[in-house]
Scaffold this active site. Structure first.
Site, PDB file in Angstrom:
ATOM      1  N   SER A 160       5.295 -19.512 -30.873  1.00 41.70           N
ATOM      2  CA  SER A 160       5.801 -19.039 -32.155  1.00 41.70           C
ATOM      3  C   SER A 160       6.459 -20.182 -32.920  1.00 41.70           C
ATOM      4  O   SER A 160       5.808 -21.185 -33.207  1.00 41.70           O
ATOM      5  CB  SER A 160       6.757 -17.860 -31.926  1.00 41.70           C
ATOM      6  OG  SER A 160       7.014 -17.173 -33.117  1.00 41.70           O
ATOM      7  N   ASP A 252      -0.524  -9.371 -33.920  1.00 44.74           N
ATOM      8  CA  ASP A 252       0.427 -10.411 -34.284  1.00 44.74           C
ATOM      9  C   ASP A 252       0.129 -10.868 -35.704  1.00 44.74           C
ATOM     10  O   ASP A 252      -0.980 -11.324 -35.993  1.00 44.74           O
ATOM     11  CB  ASP A 252       0.291 -11.590 -33.307  1.00 44.74           C
ATOM     12  CG  ASP A 252       1.272 -12.714 -33.584  1.00 44.74           C
ATOM     13  OD1 ASP A 252       2.071 -12.608 -34.530  1.00 44.74           O
ATOM     14  OD2 ASP A 252       1.228 -13.710 -32.843  1.00 44.74           O
ATOM     15  N   HIS A 282       2.567 -10.261 -30.273  1.00 42.94           N
ATOM     16  CA  HIS A 282       3.394 -11.461 -30.391  1.00 42.94           C
ATOM     17  C   HIS A 282       4.472 -11.438 -29.307  1.00 42.94           C
ATOM     18  O   HIS A 282       4.985 -10.388 -28.951  1.00 42.94           O
ATOM     19  CB  HIS A 282       4.052 -11.495 -31.771  1.00 42.94           C
ATOM     20  CG  HIS A 282       4.750 -12.786 -32.066  1.00 42.94           C
ATOM     21  ND1 HIS A 282       4.078 -13.908 -32.483  1.00 42.94           N
ATOM     22  CD2 HIS A 282       6.058 -13.138 -31.987  1.00 42.94           C
ATOM     23  CE1 HIS A 282       4.945 -14.892 -32.651  1.00 42.94           C
ATOM     24  NE2 HIS A 282       6.163 -14.456 -32.358  1.00 42.94           N
TER      25      HIS A 282
END
Length: 310
Positions: A160, A252, A282
């Site tokens: 991320s 995501d 995610h």
């Protein structure tokens, strides 16, 4: 679109029911430290079965940056090294939220992992996180022998926001002849493209919501900064970047920018592999106990890291 993994679907349904009974306040109404504490508790509860046969040592790198070095049992010297940056929107996340994930990468990737506890916004706005990531990576190269590491086998990685940091560092150092990064491991990275992707438009959660994305962006305060391209990677020059594995998840909002980044790397002549997990969400790597699908994906990712650093 593929169906959501059944175990994650059950978890998210339970969380939605709990939120109906006790609605959460908006993120803007909470102090960041409270959000960090809640995130830490939640993710640690979802990952309680990490390998124990990994030695850890907390240290300080580049004079001021806390870090944790992982060494799996039986690993010889010198080994490969993954310099790892945790996710959390540059605002939340720490060494503890990602401890199990880093243990697996070290053990199954057959390498040392150096996890970096970079400074977080809003207390330390942009470019503090990116400065720390770059300084820590340079330090790893410059201290490779003391770490028991082969400087020709040093990779950067992250998930991320940490994927953004890893990709940024890889680009910053691509012309550094003394510090040649061998590989970049980009797990559902936030690339911050010039134009909003379709997946960002279409998906509001699960896990990563529009509210969270806006909160992270506001607190990081990179937009409009004269060096914003260090975080907003869509317009960078990718030629000469190290080989990459980019991993995306089907549920995501960041999936399209990850896919597009892999394609942009390839177009620039970089060896880039894209692996997509259509049924996952995610943050799945640090939710290891939720579903067997995470263990499978984590093992595949670590195997790719092992190949890259062998």
């Amino acid at each position: 679109m593929s169906a959501l993994d059944a175990e994650f679907a059950a978890l998210l349904d339970a969380q939605a029911e709990a939120a109906k009974a006790q609605p959460l306040p908006p993120l803007d109404a909470l102090p960041p430290e409270m959000v960090r504490a809640g995130y830490r508790l939640q993710r640690q509860a979802q990952d309680q079965n990490a390998p124990k046969d990994v030695e850890t040592r907390d240290l300080t790198v580049a004079d001021t940056i806390p870090a944790r070095l992982y060494r799996p049992a039986g690993l010889g010297d010198p080994s490969g090294l993954l310099v790892y940056f945790h996710g959390g929107g540059f605002v939340i996340g720490d060494l503890e939220t990602h401890d199990g994930h880093c243990r697996r990468l070290a053990k199954d990737g057959a390498c040392r992992v150096l996890a970096i506890d970079y400074r977080l916004a809003p207390e330390h706005p942009f470019p503090a996180s990116h400065d720390d990531a770059l300084a820590a990576t340079k330090w790893a190269f410059d201290n490779a022998s003391d770490l028991g590491v082969d400087p020709r086998r040093i990779a950067v990685g992250g998930d991320s926001a940490g994927g953004n940091l890893a990709a940024s560092v890889a680009l910053d150092l691509k012309d550094d002849t003394r510090r040649k990064i061998a590989f970049q491991l980009l797990l559902y990275p936030g690339i911050w493209p010039d134009e909003e992707t379709q997946s960002r438009k279409d998906l509001d959660g699960p896990v990563l919501t529009r509210e969270a994305l806006a909160w992270f962006e506001k607190l990081l305060a990179a937009v409009g900064h004269p060096h914003a391209q260090r975080a907003m990677l869509g317009s960078r020059d990718f030629k000469g970047a190290p080989p990459a594995l980019v991993v995306t998840a089907g549920f995501d909002p960041l999936q399209d920018e990850g896919r597009d980044y892999a394609e942009a790397l390839r177009a620039a002549g970089v060896a880039a592999t894209l692996t997509h997990y259509p049924a996952l969400v995610h943050d799945f790597y640090i939710m290891h106990d939720v579903s067997p699908a995470v263990a499978k994906a984590a093992a595949e990712t670590a195997a790719a890291l092992k190949r890259a650093l062998s």
